[in-house]
Design a protein around this motif. Structure first.
Motif, mmCIF file in Angstrom:
data_model
loop_
_atom_site.group_PDB
_atom_site.id
_atom_site.type_symbol
_atom_site.label_atom_id
_atom_site.label_comp_id
_atom_site.label_asym_id
_atom_site.label_seq_id
_atom_site.Cartn_x
_atom_site.Cartn_y
_atom_site.Cartn_z
ATOM 1 N N LYS A 56 0.835 -1.211 0.000
ATOM 2 C CA LYS A 56 0.000 0.000 0.000
ATOM 3 C C LYS A 56 0.870 1.262 0.000
ATOM 4 N N HIS A 57 2.008 1.217 0.680
ATOM 5 C CA HIS A 57 2.880 2.387 0.811
ATOM 6 C C HIS A 57 4.108 2.328 -0.097
ATOM 7 N N TYR A 58 4.134 1.348 -0.988
ATOM 8 C CA TYR A 58 5.315 1.144 -1.828
ATOM 9 C C TYR A 58 5.669 2.383 -2.658
ATOM 10 N N GLU A 59 4.699 3.010 -3.253
ATOM 11 C CA GLU A 59 4.968 4.214 -4.060
ATOM 12 C C GLU A 59 5.535 5.338 -3.196
ATOM 13 N N THR A 60 5.053 5.454 -1.989
ATOM 14 C CA THR A 60 5.583 6.464 -1.067
ATOM 15 C C THR A 60 7.035 6.161 -0.735
ATOM 16 N N PHE A 61 7.347 4.897 -0.483
ATOM 17 C CA PHE A 61 8.738 4.513 -0.223
ATOM 18 C C PHE A 61 9.610 4.883 -1.430
ATOM 19 N N ALA A 62 9.114 4.592 -2.632
ATOM 20 C CA ALA A 62 9.881 4.890 -3.848
ATOM 21 C C ALA A 62 10.111 6.398 -3.991
ATOM 22 N N LYS A 63 9.121 7.210 -3.660
ATOM 23 C CA LYS A 63 9.280 8.674 -3.721
ATOM 24 C C LYS A 63 10.342 9.161 -2.748
ATOM 25 N N HIS A 64 10.554 8.406 -1.689
ATOM 26 C CA HIS A 64 11.578 8.734 -0.697
ATOM 27 C C HIS A 64 12.892 8.015 -1.022
ATOM 28 N N ASN A 65 13.012 7.531 -2.263
ATOM 29 C CA ASN A 65 14.212 6.862 -2.763
ATOM 30 C C ASN A 65 14.593 5.623 -1.946
ATOM 31 N N LEU A 66 13.594 4.865 -1.559
ATOM 32 C CA LEU A 66 13.806 3.694 -0.717
ATOM 33 C C LEU A 66 13.344 2.441 -1.445
ATOM 34 N N GLY A 67 14.248 1.483 -1.615
ATOM 35 C CA GLY A 67 13.879 0.188 -2.156
ATOM 36 C C GLY A 67 13.279 -0.669 -1.059
ATOM 37 N N VAL A 68 12.518 -1.673 -1.440
ATOM 38 C CA VAL A 68 11.871 -2.570 -0.480
ATOM 39 C C VAL A 68 12.135 -4.008 -0.900
ATOM 40 N N ALA A 69 12.472 -4.852 0.051
ATOM 41 C CA ALA A 69 12.617 -6.291 -0.187
ATOM 42 C C ALA A 69 12.112 -7.031 1.047
ATOM 43 N N LEU A 70 11.439 -8.138 0.805
ATOM 44 C CA LEU A 70 10.880 -8.968 1.869
ATOM 45 C C LEU A 70 11.608 -10.314 1.862
ATOM 46 N N VAL A 71 11.944 -10.803 3.044
ATOM 47 C CA VAL A 71 12.610 -12.096 3.185
ATOM 48 C C VAL A 71 11.682 -13.030 3.947
ATOM 49 N N ILE A 72 11.501 -14.226 3.370
ATOM 50 C CA ILE A 72 10.716 -15.263 4.044
ATOM 51 C C ILE A 72 11.638 -16.427 4.369
ATOM 52 N N MET A 73 11.230 -17.277 5.299
ATOM 53 C CA MET A 73 12.065 -18.418 5.645
ATOM 54 C C MET A 73 11.706 -19.661 4.838
ATOM 55 N N GLY A 74 11.065 -19.456 3.700
ATOM 56 C CA GLY A 74 10.701 -20.574 2.836
ATOM 57 C C GLY A 74 11.703 -20.774 1.722
ATOM 58 N N LYS A 75 11.277 -21.544 0.724
ATOM 59 C CA LYS A 75 12.096 -21.841 -0.450
ATOM 60 C C LYS A 75 11.785 -20.832 -1.558
ATOM 61 N N ALA A 76 12.571 -20.879 -2.630
ATOM 62 C CA ALA A 76 12.416 -19.933 -3.743
ATOM 63 C C ALA A 76 11.005 -19.980 -4.333
ATOM 64 N N ASP A 77 10.471 -21.185 -4.548
ATOM 65 C CA ASP A 77 9.129 -21.273 -5.125
ATOM 66 C C ASP A 77 8.071 -20.725 -4.167
ATOM 67 N N GLU A 78 8.297 -20.842 -2.864
ATOM 68 C CA GLU A 78 7.353 -20.282 -1.884
ATOM 69 C C GLU A 78 7.428 -18.760 -1.882
#
Length: 185
Positions: A56-78
């Motif tokens: 929901k706030h991704y565009e706002t983060f981008a306007k503030h020159n901030l990249g976003v990445a999420l890490v899960i404890m699953g496998k690549a396909d998950e």
């Protein structure tokens, strides 16, 4: 709980992309600061809800020159299924053995912190907003949020005291706005 850190180097680790390829974390913050969010287990209603808030706030983060990445404890396909199911526009990376979680010292909780009665009402609200998944992974793992500048320094982090806690978007933006978008010359 919010912590401001000064000159704490980010661990030199690799994440696993959806296609199974290893991606050095340093590639993710080379061009602009990075908001790195560690999720709890894949069925966590709070984490699904928080991923939707990041979207929901991704565009706002981008306007503030901030990249976003999420890490899960699953496998690549998950990671791919998680991103596709939530229609996330930012990358989701896998860490199946939790080695990156450990390198970042993402906290683990106790039963009270991950499922205590004080979390039930918030859990029901998150469930209504985001649905439920099947718990998979380390159920005692808490989440963690890290802001890494283009010099590879962790300049801000948030370590929750319960499974329901995530940083306020405004706190993230205030911390991001203190960074230079370009590495020091």
């Amino acid at each position: 709980m919010t912590h401001y850190a000064s000159s704490i180097p980010a661990p030199q680790v690799n994440l696993i992309a959806e296609d199974g390829q290893q991606v050095p974390l340093a590639h993710l913050y080379a061009q602009r600061p990075l908001l790195l969010q560690f999720s709890r287990h894949l069925g966590c209603v709070f984490c699904v809800d928080h991923a939707k808030q990041l979207l929901k706030h991704y565009e706002t983060f981008a306007k503030h020159n901030l990249g976003v990445a999420l890490v899960i404890m699953g496998k690549a396909d998950e990671a791919k299924k998680f991103r596709e199911a939530l229609k996330l526009t930012f990358p989701v990376y896998a860490d199946p053995d939790q080695s990156v979680y450990q390198a970042f010292e993402v906290p683990r909780g106790n039963v009270w912190q991950v499922a205590g009665p004080h979390l039930w009402w918030e859990g029901l609200q998150a469930l209504k907003r985001s649905g439920i998944g099947r718990p998979r992974g380390d159920l005692m793992q808490l989440s963690g949020t890290y802001l890494i500048d283009t010099n590879g320094q962790i300049v801000w982090n948030y370590r929750p005291s319960s499974s329901a806690e995530f940083p306020n978007v405004d706190e993230i933006l205030v911390a991001a706005d203190t960074l230079s978008p370009i590495a020091d010359a």
